[in-house]
Scaffold this motif. Structure first.
Motif, PDB file in Angstrom:
ATOM      1  N   ALA A   1      -8.239   2.230   8.872  1.00  0.00           N
ATOM      2  CA  ALA A   1      -6.520   1.775   8.274  1.00  0.00           C
ATOM      3  C   ALA A   1      -6.435  -0.026   8.564  1.00  0.00           C
ATOM      4  O   ALA A   1      -6.015  -0.431   8.304  1.00  0.00           O
ATOM      5  CB  ALA A   1      -5.981   2.434   9.390  1.00  0.00           C
TER       6      ALA A   1
ATOM      7  N   THR B   1       0.551   5.843  -0.018  1.00  0.00           N
ATOM      8  CA  THR B   1      -0.367   5.886   0.708  1.00  0.00           C
ATOM      9  C   THR B   1      -0.787   7.880  -0.282  1.00  0.00           C
ATOM     10  O   THR B   1       0.728   7.881  -0.816  1.00  0.00           O
ATOM     11  CB  THR B   1       0.287   7.298   2.089  1.00  0.00           C
ATOM     12  N   THR B   2      -1.377   8.241  -0.940  1.00  0.00           N
ATOM     13  CA  THR B   2      -1.626   9.314  -1.961  1.00  0.00           C
ATOM     14  C   THR B   2      -2.047  10.636  -1.129  1.00  0.00           C
ATOM     15  O   THR B   2      -2.686  10.958   0.387  1.00  0.00           O
ATOM     16  CB  THR B   2      -2.582   8.764  -2.739  1.00  0.00           C
TER      17      THR B   2
ATOM     18  N   TRP C   1      -4.969   9.735   8.643  1.00  0.00           N
ATOM     19  CA  TRP C   1      -4.672   8.818   7.790  1.00  0.00           C
ATOM     20  C   TRP C   1      -3.279   7.779   8.021  1.00  0.00           C
ATOM     21  O   TRP C   1      -3.487   6.125   8.228  1.00  0.00           O
ATOM     22  CB  TRP C   1      -4.971   8.888   6.786  1.00  0.00           C
ATOM     23  N   GLU C   2      -2.173   8.833   7.900  1.00  0.00           N
ATOM     24  CA  GLU C   2      -1.007   7.986   7.912  1.00  0.00           C
ATOM     25  C   GLU C   2      -1.023   7.736   9.145  1.00  0.00           C
ATOM     26  O   GLU C   2      -0.124   6.740   9.378  1.00  0.00           O
ATOM     27  CB  GLU C   2       0.204   9.039   6.518  1.00  0.00           C
TER      28      GLU C   2
ATOM     29  N   LEU D   1       3.589  -1.357   3.510  1.00  0.00           N
ATOM     30  CA  LEU D   1       3.397  -0.260   3.523  1.00  0.00           C
ATOM     31  C   LEU D   1       4.363   1.002   2.949  1.00  0.00           C
ATOM     32  O   LEU D   1       5.531   0.448   3.676  1.00  0.00           O
ATOM     33  CB  LEU D   1       2.598   0.177   4.824  1.00  0.00           C
TER      34      LEU D   1
ATOM     35  N   LEU E   1      -3.158   4.147  -1.421  1.00  0.00           N
ATOM     36  CA  LEU E   1      -4.282   5.013  -0.009  1.00  0.00           C
ATOM     37  C   LEU E   1      -4.874   5.564   0.060  1.00  0.00           C
ATOM     38  O   LEU E   1      -3.926   6.604   0.856  1.00  0.00           O
ATOM     39  CB  LEU E   1      -3.417   3.671   1.044  1.00  0.00           C
TER      40      LEU E   1
ATOM     41  N   GLN F   1      -8.635   8.536   4.044  1.00  0.00           N
ATOM     42  CA  GLN F   1     -10.754   8.069   4.251  1.00  0.00           C
ATOM     43  C   GLN F   1     -10.954   8.801   6.067  1.00  0.00           C
ATOM     44  O   GLN F   1     -10.141   9.315   6.289  1.00  0.00           O
ATOM     45  CB  GLN F   1     -10.261   6.502   5.104  1.00  0.00           C
TER      46      GLN F   1
ATOM     47  N   LEU G   1      -3.002  -5.866   3.125  1.00  0.00           N
ATOM     48  CA  LEU G   1      -1.587  -5.944   2.544  1.00  0.00           C
ATOM     49  C   LEU G   1      -0.466  -6.363   3.375  1.00  0.00           C
ATOM     50  O   LEU G   1      -0.735  -6.870   4.529  1.00  0.00           O
ATOM     51  CB  LEU G   1      -1.329  -4.102   3.408  1.00  0.00           C
TER      52      LEU G   1
ATOM     53  N   GLY H   1       0.585  -0.948   0.337  1.00  0.00           N
ATOM     54  CA  GLY H   1      -0.408  -0.095  -0.171  1.00  0.00           C
ATOM     55  C   GLY H   1       0.899   1.685  -0.291  1.00  0.00           C
ATOM     56  O   GLY H   1       1.789   1.617   0.838  1.00  0.00           O
TER      57      GLY H   1
ATOM     58  N   VAL I   1      -8.012  -2.156   5.497  1.00  0.00           N
ATOM     59  CA  VAL I   1      -7.085  -1.998   4.556  1.00  0.00           C
ATOM     60  C   VAL I   1      -5.526  -2.649   5.346  1.00  0.00           C
ATOM     61  O   VAL I   1      -5.239  -3.370   4.107  1.00  0.00           O
ATOM     62  CB  VAL I   1      -6.853  -0.490   4.317  1.00  0.00           C
TER      63      VAL I   1
ATOM     64  N   LEU J   1      -2.824   4.497   9.651  1.00  0.00           N
ATOM     65  CA  LEU J   1      -1.858   3.063   9.293  1.00  0.00           C
ATOM     66  C   LEU J   1      -0.682   2.512   9.450  1.00  0.00           C
ATOM     67  O   LEU J   1      -0.501   1.609   9.687  1.00  0.00           O
ATOM     68  CB  LEU J   1      -1.681   3.607   7.449  1.00  0.00           C
TER      69      LEU J   1
END
Length: 263
Positions: free
Chosen positions: A66, A20-21, A107-108, A76, A56, A59, A73, A18, A69, A111
């Motif tokens: 997290a 992150t974006t 989010w990060e 990460l 990813l 969210q 995976l 995964g 998801v 995760l």
């Protein structure tokens, strides 16, 4: 006829990584919308290294999302991007610090913490390294030209600066790319001030700035301040992550279930 054998090449499972974006404004034809965005170099680095890349985006309920998801995976990557909110490490905002992106930060962080709990392999790149440092209780220099008196790490204009870092012998990073001097692509104006708990510095620049770290605990957590995805001739960091993710995936497959344990 479908074969039930387990020795075919198709049975070899490629690990799922995964990445992150960002959520950024995007224009295409008549459309002008916010969209998940990540430069192709990131996911190309994974696919050519033998992994499957999954993007990813942030969210709305990161704590819940997290876990769901991460269950799908094997590894990460915390990617680069805009600055981490200084409120997360108890600092006032510097005038040149980017506007806060609380959706991405939350989010990060969710995760990363979930990946740590699972001992899932993590590679943290640029902003990702800074986020992991903050998650571990560390702090950041918000503008390196003031702290170090140099613009060497971000020359601007979308052009990556080239810098030399020194990788410590005996580190996990040295196992992947070798010890000693190493040329990297830089694009950042912030950096580690106080190192977070449980992290070990594994590379520095000649001005002393931390350029890489790893976790001193179990599992694979490697952070680099540079952008390895920009070096298409050297995918060793990504290949290392994919190898760790493959091992993680295999360990998940052979772990006994609760039913097997109590049977």
């Amino acid at each position: 006829m479908v074969s039930s054998g387990s020795d075919s090449a198709s049975d070899v499972r490629r690990p799922v990584i995964g990445l992150t974006t960002y959520l950024e404004r995007a224009r295409q034809g008549v459309w002008d919308v916010r969209a998940a965005f990540l430069p192709q170099q990131y996911f190309d680095s994974i696919t050519v290294s033998g992994g499957i890349a999954v993007l990813l985006p942030p969210q709305p309920d990161p704590a819940v999302a997290a876990g769901v998801v991460l269950d799908g995976l094997d590894g990460l990557i915390l990617t680069g991007g805009l600055d981490v909110d200084p409120a997360l490490y108890g600092a006032e905002r510097h005038p040149l610090t980017d506007p806060a992106r609380p959706d991405r930060d939350a989010w990060e962080l969710a995760l990363f913490r979930g990946a740590e709990e699972r001992r899932m392999p993590v590679l943290a790149i640029c902003r990702g390294l800074q986020l992991v440092n903050v998650a571990r209780g560390g702090t950041l220099h918000q503008h390196l030209p003031e702290a170090l008196g140099t613009e060497r790490y971000r020359i601007g204009g979308g052009v990556f600066a080239e810098n030399e870092v020194i990788v410590d012998d005996g580190s996990r990073l040295a196992d992947l790319i070798g010890p000693g001097a190493f040329e990297v692509h830089s694009y950042h104006h912030q950096g580690i001030e106080r190192l977070g708990d449980g992290l070990i510095v594994t590379a520095r620049a000649d001005d002393g700035l931390v350029q890489a770290f790893e976790s001193n605990g179990a599992g694979f957590v490697v952070g680099v301040q540079w952008h390895p995805e920009e070096n298409r001739e050297d995918r060793r960091l990504f290949a290392g992550l994919v190898a760790e993710a493959s091992a993680y995936s295999e360990a998940k497959r052979v772990e006994p279930t609760n039913e097997q344990v109590t049977a």
